[in-house]
Design a protein around this motif. Sequence first.
Motif, short mmCIF file in Angstrom:
data_model
loop_
_atom_site.label_atom_id
_atom_site.label_comp_id
_atom_site.label_asym_id
_atom_site.label_seq_id
_atom_site.Cartn_x
_atom_site.Cartn_y
_atom_site.Cartn_z
N VAL A 1 -2.33 1.94 -6.82
CA VAL A 1 -1.27 1.13 -6.21
C VAL A 1 -0.37 0.55 -7.29
O VAL A 1 0.87 0.59 -7.18
CB VAL A 1 -1.88 0.01 -5.34
CG1 VAL A 1 -0.80 -0.98 -4.90
CG2 VAL A 1 -2.57 0.61 -4.12
N MET A 2 -0.95 0.00 -8.35
CA MET A 2 -0.15 -0.56 -9.44
C MET A 2 0.66 0.52 -10.15
O MET A 2 1.81 0.29 -10.57
CB MET A 2 -1.05 -1.28 -10.44
CG MET A 2 -1.66 -2.58 -9.91
SD MET A 2 -0.41 -3.81 -9.42
CE MET A 2 0.33 -4.19 -11.01
N LYS A 3 0.09 1.71 -10.28
CA LYS A 3 0.84 2.80 -10.89
C LYS A 3 2.04 3.19 -10.04
O LYS A 3 3.12 3.51 -10.56
CB LYS A 3 -0.08 4.00 -11.11
CG LYS A 3 -1.14 3.77 -12.18
CD LYS A 3 -2.09 4.97 -12.31
CE LYS A 3 -3.14 4.71 -13.38
NZ LYS A 3 -4.11 5.83 -13.49
N ASN B 1 7.86 2.65 -8.97
CA ASN B 1 8.79 2.23 -7.90
C ASN B 1 9.14 3.41 -7.01
O ASN B 1 10.31 3.68 -6.71
CB ASN B 1 10.06 1.61 -8.49
CG ASN B 1 10.88 0.88 -7.42
OD1 ASN B 1 10.33 0.43 -6.41
ND2 ASN B 1 12.19 0.80 -7.63
N ASN B 2 8.09 4.11 -6.55
CA ASN B 2 8.27 5.31 -5.76
C ASN B 2 7.61 5.13 -4.39
O ASN B 2 6.41 4.91 -4.30
CB ASN B 2 7.65 6.51 -6.51
CG ASN B 2 7.93 7.82 -5.83
OD1 ASN B 2 7.47 8.08 -4.72
ND2 ASN B 2 8.69 8.68 -6.52
N ARG B 3 8.43 5.21 -3.33
CA ARG B 3 7.93 4.97 -1.98
C ARG B 3 6.87 6.00 -1.58
O ARG B 3 5.83 5.65 -1.01
CB ARG B 3 9.09 5.01 -0.99
CG ARG B 3 8.68 4.86 0.48
CD ARG B 3 9.88 4.94 1.37
NE ARG B 3 10.67 3.72 1.28
CZ ARG B 3 10.47 2.64 2.04
NH1 ARG B 3 9.50 2.65 2.94
NH2 ARG B 3 11.23 1.58 1.92
N ARG B 4 7.12 7.28 -1.90
CA ARG B 4 6.18 8.33 -1.52
C ARG B 4 4.86 8.17 -2.27
O ARG B 4 3.78 8.32 -1.68
CB ARG B 4 6.79 9.70 -1.81
CG ARG B 4 5.85 10.87 -1.46
CD ARG B 4 6.56 12.19 -1.63
NE ARG B 4 7.62 12.35 -0.64
CZ ARG B 4 8.37 13.45 -0.53
NH1 ARG B 4 8.19 14.46 -1.38
NH2 ARG B 4 9.30 13.53 0.39
N GLN B 5 4.94 7.84 -3.55
CA GLN B 5 3.72 7.64 -4.33
C GLN B 5 2.93 6.45 -3.81
O GLN B 5 1.70 6.48 -3.76
CB GLN B 5 4.09 7.43 -5.81
CG GLN B 5 2.89 7.41 -6.75
CD GLN B 5 3.30 7.34 -8.21
OE1 GLN B 5 4.44 7.66 -8.55
NE2 GLN B 5 2.40 6.90 -9.06
N MET B 6 3.65 5.41 -3.38
CA MET B 6 2.97 4.24 -2.82
C MET B 6 2.26 4.60 -1.51
O MET B 6 1.12 4.18 -1.26
CB MET B 6 3.97 3.11 -2.57
CG MET B 6 3.39 1.89 -1.89
SD MET B 6 1.98 1.18 -2.77
CE MET B 6 2.81 0.59 -4.23
N SER C 1 9.28 -7.87 -10.03
CA SER C 1 9.71 -6.94 -11.08
C SER C 1 10.85 -6.04 -10.65
O SER C 1 11.32 -5.20 -11.42
CB SER C 1 8.53 -6.07 -11.52
OG SER C 1 8.07 -5.26 -10.46
N GLY C 2 11.30 -6.20 -9.40
CA GLY C 2 12.43 -5.40 -8.92
C GLY C 2 12.05 -4.06 -8.34
O GLY C 2 12.93 -3.24 -8.07
N GLY C 3 10.75 -3.82 -8.12
CA GLY C 3 10.33 -2.56 -7.51
C GLY C 3 10.40 -2.63 -6.01
O GLY C 3 9.38 -2.60 -5.31
N LEU C 4 11.62 -2.70 -5.49
CA LEU C 4 11.81 -2.96 -4.07
C LEU C 4 11.44 -1.78 -3.18
O LEU C 4 11.07 -1.96 -2.02
CB LEU C 4 13.26 -3.38 -3.82
CG LEU C 4 13.71 -4.65 -4.57
CD1 LEU C 4 15.13 -5.03 -4.17
CD2 LEU C 4 12.75 -5.81 -4.30
N GLU C 5 11.54 -0.57 -3.71
CA GLU C 5 11.12 0.60 -2.93
C GLU C 5 9.62 0.52 -2.66
O GLU C 5 9.17 0.74 -1.54
CB GLU C 5 11.47 1.89 -3.68
CG GLU C 5 12.94 2.25 -3.66
CD GLU C 5 13.42 2.61 -2.26
OE1 GLU C 5 12.68 3.31 -1.54
OE2 GLU C 5 14.53 2.19 -1.89
N ALA C 6 8.86 0.20 -3.70
CA ALA C 6 7.41 0.07 -3.54
C ALA C 6 7.07 -1.11 -2.64
O ALA C 6 6.18 -1.02 -1.79
CB ALA C 6 6.76 -0.10 -4.91
#
Length: 239
Positions: free
Chosen positions: A161-163, A168-173, A208-213
């Motif tokens: 999850v942290m990775k 900041n990747n929606r699909r990876q999340m 941190s600005g990772g809004l997609e995640a």
Amino acid sequence: TAHEVAWSWLWENVERLIAKTMGNPPAWEKALAKFLATLDESQAFEVRKQIYAKFFITAPAGQDYFKQSNTYLHLIATKIIDMTLELYRDPVKMVDDISALGLRHVGYAIPTELFSPFVTACIEVFQGITSDALAIEAFRWSLGLVSKSLVRTILEGSTIVMKAINANNRRQMSRAAACAPRGERASWMLTVQVGTQSISPLEWSISSGGLEAASAIIQDLLTIRADRDRYYYGADELF
């Protein structure tokens, strides 16, 4: 049997390491404190400057992670040196502080491969400014322990999850969340804990600005799921 041999080997090595350092920390603390007290501001500044110079030569990739101003870099080096002495004085508190620091490094995606050359650079600088073998050994042992503790915290805290948040990747999340059991899905995205310290992946992704995640996490938490026994809905855990 092979199991007994491995078990005996493990504890023989633990015994050897403990016996090697037993009784030394009090003497090391005094030697390190005495040496650090002799450094005036100009000498301390030169020590910090040399540490970064040696580190960047040994590991050029480290420059990509030390992008702060020189003033802040010197503050970081000062904190690290202070930690080596504080570890002797209050080890319990330092374990908690190191765990919290390690979890922040997880969020910054700091490669653990950079810790070893940084420690080496620090020790080489200290060896160049003093001939006190006891003080050097005290600094080497303490800094090595701090480094190993940080690396352990980072490795334990670097969940999938942290990775995904760092990328900041929606699909990876979504893929990371899909690996979690239904009953633990919310906790995977809301808490990463190492020792007594914890960090919230959702809070970190927002700050941190990772809004997609972050968007993917919130959407996943507010999705109703069910199995044969119960429904799962992460609103209560979220709020």
